[in-house]
Design a protein around this motif. Structure first.
Motif, short mmCIF file in Angstrom:
data_model
loop_
_atom_site.label_atom_id
_atom_site.label_comp_id
_atom_site.label_asym_id
_atom_site.label_seq_id
_atom_site.Cartn_x
_atom_site.Cartn_y
_atom_site.Cartn_z
N ARG A 45 -11.03 -7.36 0.82
CA ARG A 45 -11.30 -7.47 -0.53
C ARG A 45 -9.75 -7.76 -1.09
O ARG A 45 -9.82 -8.41 -2.22
CB ARG A 45 -11.59 -6.08 -0.86
N ALA A 54 -11.34 -3.35 3.14
CA ALA A 54 -10.02 -3.53 2.16
C ALA A 54 -9.28 -4.67 2.32
O ALA A 54 -8.80 -5.27 1.38
CB ALA A 54 -9.44 -1.98 2.34
N GLU A 89 -5.39 -0.52 -3.35
CA GLU A 89 -5.64 0.61 -4.08
C GLU A 89 -6.15 1.60 -2.58
O GLU A 89 -6.53 1.02 -1.66
CB GLU A 89 -6.87 0.73 -4.90
N TRP A 132 -8.37 3.23 0.19
CA TRP A 132 -9.55 3.05 0.52
C TRP A 132 -10.28 3.85 1.62
O TRP A 132 -11.41 3.86 2.26
CB TRP A 132 -9.56 1.62 1.21
N ARG A 140 -14.08 0.38 6.94
CA ARG A 140 -13.62 0.60 5.86
C ARG A 140 -12.30 -0.31 5.49
O ARG A 140 -11.83 -1.01 4.49
CB ARG A 140 -13.26 2.09 5.31
N THR A 141 -11.29 -0.13 6.58
CA THR A 141 -10.03 -0.79 6.54
C THR A 141 -10.25 -2.12 6.69
O THR A 141 -9.45 -3.05 5.83
CB THR A 141 -9.11 -0.40 7.83
N TRP A 196 0.90 -1.34 0.04
CA TRP A 196 -0.01 0.21 -0.07
C TRP A 196 1.04 1.33 0.14
O TRP A 196 1.40 1.59 1.07
CB TRP A 196 -0.92 -0.09 1.30
#
Length: 476
Positions: free
Chosen positions: A377, A374, A304, A306, A370-371, A269
């Motif tokens: 995903r 991510a 990407e 997030w 969100r973390t 990242w």
């Protein structure tokens, strides 16, 4: 050329004590000499324990080794503790000249466990006002100075702990972290560090995102402190259950063979998507670590962005409101004593209403959700590598790397998420910029897999990166 006792690692000290080649008094005496040599310039200590206190602890340890009754493998190894880690009878001003510090009546779990293991505590290290600066600036302590170069920042808020580690004040140092306060000074001072999983090391005052964790010149010394400090404690209702972890066995894998990243899925990242994006040399160092994992058989995947600026701005607003609550309780003449940057930043929380503060607080949950999404995903990662900070060490006279235009917290974009998810996140010193400043890379692990993170850090850390100790301070 021999390494002076103060600059040995904790494992080497322990082995020397057990074999009778080295004594805790010899080590403590040499560490105290290093401190005498460097402390007038560096200002790493808030409270430096009395000489006779320290030597008495070392003599007691030496007696235990002589009688075959050490309190632990690490009996007699020296340690420093950040000033916000409670020690009975030691005032805790949190780096702020405006407060009347209260001296706790009892030790925190961290301080107690250091004593129970026989570690020789040297004192309490400095921090900036209320821990809200990523530098060595403090209204109470003045400026804590980098032993690498006085023109470079120390980072913060575990500034004194980082300086003590980098300057060779013994091998073990404990800091605290709610958004990067262990990892930022580590990367800017050329150290290894670990922000452990939430609850892994019990606290005397737990709250969302806060951890205590080790800082050292070597990854194996981080493991030593985890061996001493981890485990449940009734004082911390968030502490994790007991777990049998072979903390110092960094070479072994979970299957009994040697540890290897072969077959692991590792994310890289390098674009945050908010805050300040990292400089090219920082990105290159991060990708070099990812490449090392790939060379060892790991599957490396790109992540990407997030998160967005609104999340960081919300957390910043909540912290401003919290600090305004502290500042507003002080009389005006006392408020004037707070570091100007911190005071002005906190005053921006004065006009926030209850609804705005609650909306700001919800940013923490938004970041967490969100973390975690991510991470999932990306294929349920085993590890992630990223920059620690967008920049190498910035000029020492600045209180923050980006102090203007409301960007005070924009440099914690890579470190903050893992405080809120509770995942372990460590740093390794992997290189130098063209002008000699350290570059650290962050490695993040699955929740509760602190040992796997340490094993990965031990694999990738180079043996050729010079430290402050190596540069003229390590040999006799």
């Amino acid at each position: 050329m021999s390494v002076r006792p103060a600059h040995l690692g904790a494992v080497e000290m322990s082995q020397g004590y057990a074999a009778g080649r080295l004594s805790p008094v010899e080590v403590a005496t040499d560490v105290l000499q290093v401190i005498d040599e460097r402390e007038p310039e560096l200002h790493a200590f808030w409270v430096r324990d009395e000489l006779e206190q320290v030597l008495a602890r070392a003599r007691a340890s030496q007696g235990r080794w002589a009688s075959g009754t050490p309190l632990s493998r690490w009996d007699g190894v020296t340690v420093t503790l950040k000033e916000n880690i409670a020690r009975a009878g030691v005032p805790m001003p949190a780096g702020c000249a405006a407060v009347d510090p209260v001296a706790p009546e009892m030790d925190s779990p961290v301080a107690r466990r250091c004593k129970e293991a026989g570690l020789v505590v040297l004192g309490s290290t400095t921090m900036p006002d209320w821990g809200m600066l990523s530098s060595g600036h403090s209204s109470l302590h003045g400026r804590t100075v980098s032993p690498l170069n006085p023109d470079w920042t120390t980072g913060g808020s575990s500034s004194g702990a980082g300086v003590a580690a980098a300057a060779g004040y013994g091998p073990l140092h404990v800091g605290t972290d709610i958004g990067g306060s262990i990892r930022l000074p580590a990367t800017w001072l050329g150290l290894a560090s670990l922000k452990p999983s939430a609850g892994r090391i019990p606290l005397h005052a737990p709250y969302l995102g806060r951890v205590a964790g080790p800082m050292a010149r070597r990854v194996e010394d981080l493991a030593v402190l985890m061996d001493v400090l981890s485990g449940p404690d009734p004082l911390d209702w968030t502490s994790l259950p007991a777990q049998d972890v072979s903390w110092t066995d960094l070479a072994a894998g979970n299957d009994g063979g040697p540890w290897s990243p072969h077959g692991l899925r590792i994310g890289v990242w390098t674009r945050a998507g908010y805050g300040v994006e990292p400089e090219p040399e920082v990105v290159a160092a991060t990708r070099a670590v990812a490449d090392r994992f790939a060379d060892e058989g790991a599957e490396v995947v790109e992540l990407e962005p997030w998160l967005d600026q609104g999340v960081l701005d919300g957390i910043n607003r909540f912290w401003q409101a919290r600090s305004w609550a502290d500042l507003s309780r002080l009389r005006p003449e006392r408020q004037a004593l707070v570091h100007p940057f911190v005071a002005e930043w906190a005053r921006q929380g004065a006009g926030l209403g209850g609804v705005e503060v609650m909306d700001a607080y919800h940013a923490f949950a938004d970041l967490q959700a969100r973390t975690v999404a991510a991470w999932s995903r990306a294929g349920d990662l085993d590890l992630l590598v990223s920059p620690v900070a967008p920049c190498p060490a910035y000029p020492a006279e600045l209180p923050m790397p980006y102090p203007d235009e409301g960007r005070g917290m924009w440099h914690i974009n890579f470190t903050l998420p893992w405080n809120m998810t509770g995942q372990p996140a460590g740093t390794v010193d992997v290189g130098r910029t063209g002008d000699g400043r350290p570059i650290g890379v962050q490695i993040v692990g699955r929740k509760f897999d602190d040992l796997g993170l340490l094993r990965s850090a031990e694999l990738v850390v180079p043996r050729t990166v010079p430290s402050a100790v190596d540069c003229g301070q390590g040999a006799t």
